[in-house]
Write an enzyme that holds these catalytic residues in place. Sequence first.
Site, PDB file in Angstrom:
ATOM      1  N   HIS A   1       8.201 -10.589   6.643  1.00  0.00           N
ATOM      2  CA  HIS A   1       6.825 -10.861   7.365  1.00  0.00           C
ATOM      3  C   HIS A   1       6.490 -11.241   6.611  1.00  0.00           C
ATOM      4  O   HIS A   1       5.162 -11.904   7.298  1.00  0.00           O
ATOM      5  CB  HIS A   1       7.118 -10.804   9.040  1.00  0.00           C
ATOM      6  CG  HIS A   1       8.271 -10.456   9.750  1.00  0.00           C
ATOM      7  ND1 HIS A   1       9.243 -11.013   9.766  1.00  0.00           N
ATOM      8  CD2 HIS A   1       8.979  -8.876  10.923  1.00  0.00           C
ATOM      9  CE1 HIS A   1       9.854 -11.275  10.391  1.00  0.00           C
ATOM     10  NE2 HIS A   1      10.774  -9.740  10.902  1.00  0.00           N
TER      11      HIS A   1
ATOM     12  N   ASP B   1      10.121  -1.641  -0.921  1.00  0.00           N
ATOM     13  CA  ASP B   1       9.266  -0.846  -0.606  1.00  0.00           C
ATOM     14  C   ASP B   1       8.447  -0.118  -2.125  1.00  0.00           C
ATOM     15  O   ASP B   1       8.926  -0.432  -3.335  1.00  0.00           O
ATOM     16  CB  ASP B   1      10.265   0.390  -0.277  1.00  0.00           C
ATOM     17  CG  ASP B   1       9.537   1.098   1.006  1.00  0.00           C
ATOM     18  OD1 ASP B   1       8.148   0.695   1.335  1.00  0.00           O
ATOM     19  OD2 ASP B   1       9.406   1.851   2.049  1.00  0.00           O
TER      20      ASP B   1
ATOM     21  N   GLY C   1      -4.407  -0.566   0.298  1.00  0.00           N
ATOM     22  CA  GLY C   1      -3.887   0.140  -0.495  1.00  0.00           C
ATOM     23  C   GLY C   1      -5.263   1.924  -0.985  1.00  0.00           C
ATOM     24  O   GLY C   1      -6.162   2.018  -1.148  1.00  0.00           O
TER      25      GLY C   1
ATOM     26  N   ASP D   1      -5.530   1.498  -4.331  1.00  0.00           N
ATOM     27  CA  ASP D   1      -5.931   0.758  -5.536  1.00  0.00           C
ATOM     28  C   ASP D   1      -7.271   1.639  -5.763  1.00  0.00           C
ATOM     29  O   ASP D   1      -7.792   2.236  -6.813  1.00  0.00           O
ATOM     30  CB  ASP D   1      -6.608  -0.584  -5.516  1.00  0.00           C
ATOM     31  CG  ASP D   1      -5.006  -1.683  -5.171  1.00  0.00           C
ATOM     32  OD1 ASP D   1      -3.535  -0.509  -5.507  1.00  0.00           O
ATOM     33  OD2 ASP D   1      -4.710  -2.604  -5.191  1.00  0.00           O
TER      34      ASP D   1
ATOM     35  N   HIS E   1       2.883  -2.097 -10.831  1.00  0.00           N
ATOM     36  CA  HIS E   1       4.555  -1.818 -10.683  1.00  0.00           C
ATOM     37  C   HIS E   1       5.007  -2.875  -9.581  1.00  0.00           C
ATOM     38  O   HIS E   1       6.322  -2.929 -10.093  1.00  0.00           O
ATOM     39  CB  HIS E   1       3.804  -0.288  -9.682  1.00  0.00           C
ATOM     40  CG  HIS E   1       3.492  -0.745  -8.810  1.00  0.00           C
ATOM     41  ND1 HIS E   1       1.820  -0.502  -8.558  1.00  0.00           N
ATOM     42  CD2 HIS E   1       3.115  -0.854  -7.205  1.00  0.00           C
ATOM     43  CE1 HIS E   1       1.726  -0.804  -6.983  1.00  0.00           C
ATOM     44  NE2 HIS E   1       2.153  -0.976  -6.975  1.00  0.00           N
ATOM     45  N   ARG E   2       4.214  -3.383  -9.469  1.00  0.00           N
ATOM     46  CA  ARG E   2       5.065  -4.816  -8.416  1.00  0.00           C
ATOM     47  C   ARG E   2       5.400  -5.910  -9.320  1.00  0.00           C
ATOM     48  O   ARG E   2       6.336  -6.677  -9.406  1.00  0.00           O
ATOM     49  CB  ARG E   2       3.747  -5.335  -7.257  1.00  0.00           C
ATOM     50  CG  ARG E   2       4.772  -6.256  -6.202  1.00  0.00           C
ATOM     51  CD  ARG E   2       4.169  -5.945  -4.606  1.00  0.00           C
ATOM     52  NE  ARG E   2       4.676  -7.187  -4.447  1.00  0.00           N
ATOM     53  CZ  ARG E   2       5.576  -7.325  -3.822  1.00  0.00           C
ATOM     54  NH1 ARG E   2       6.354  -6.342  -3.460  1.00  0.00           N
ATOM     55  NH2 ARG E   2       5.582  -8.174  -3.465  1.00  0.00           N
TER      56      ARG E   2
END
Length: 198
Positions: free
Chosen positions: A8, A69, A152, A154, A179-180
Site C-alpha cells: 500500500h 520485506d 529507520g 539509517d 540492500h534494497r
Amino acid sequence: MKIIIATHNPHKTEEIKNFFKGYPVEIYSMADLGIKEDIEETGDTIEENALIKARFLKEKVDGIVIADDTGLFVEHLNGQPGVYSARFAGENATYEDNNKKLLKLLEGVPYEKRKAYFKTVIAVVEREKETLLEGKLEGHILDHPRGKNGFGYDPVFYVDNLGKSLAELTMEEKNKISHRADALMKLKNYILKRLEEK
C-alpha cells in the site's frame, strides 16, 4: 508483462516503476487495483513475510506478483531485530524508539563486535513458480545517531567503506549501495530474462 506489487506504500510502487522505465512492463500497486485489505505479516523470517504477502495477492490477480520485506540483523544480538525490525521497541514504535532500544542493548559493546547487515528479500510469485531474490548491505552499528537523511535505522548504520552512516548519504548515494537497490537489481535482471523468454 504485468507486475503487481503487494504493497500500500506509494513510495515503493514509484521506486519500482522508475526501475522499469522504458521496458515493456506494466506495474500496479494494490491501490491501483482497488485492493484495500491489509496483509498480516505472521512469518518468523523476512523470507516468509515476503512470500505471505505475494501469495495472498496472487490469489486475487493475474500476472507476476512481487512483495518484499527488509530486516536489520545485528551479530552481537543473535540477528535481532531481524523480522521484528519495524516494531523492535513495540507495536507502534517510532524509528527513534527502535534506534534508542538498539543503542541501549549495544551499550558498552566495542565497535568490532557491532557488526550488522541489512537484508531485503523480494518474493516473486508466478503461476507455477516462486522465487526469492536477496539484497544485502554490511556495516556496523554506531554508538550514537549520525546524519539527517533516510529513515529507520539509517542514522545508526555505518557503512565502513564509505566512512558514513546511511543517514549521511544522499538518496542517490544510498540507492547505489543499499540492500534494497541490490535486491531490485536482481529483480530487474529476473524480469528482463522473463521478457526474453516470451
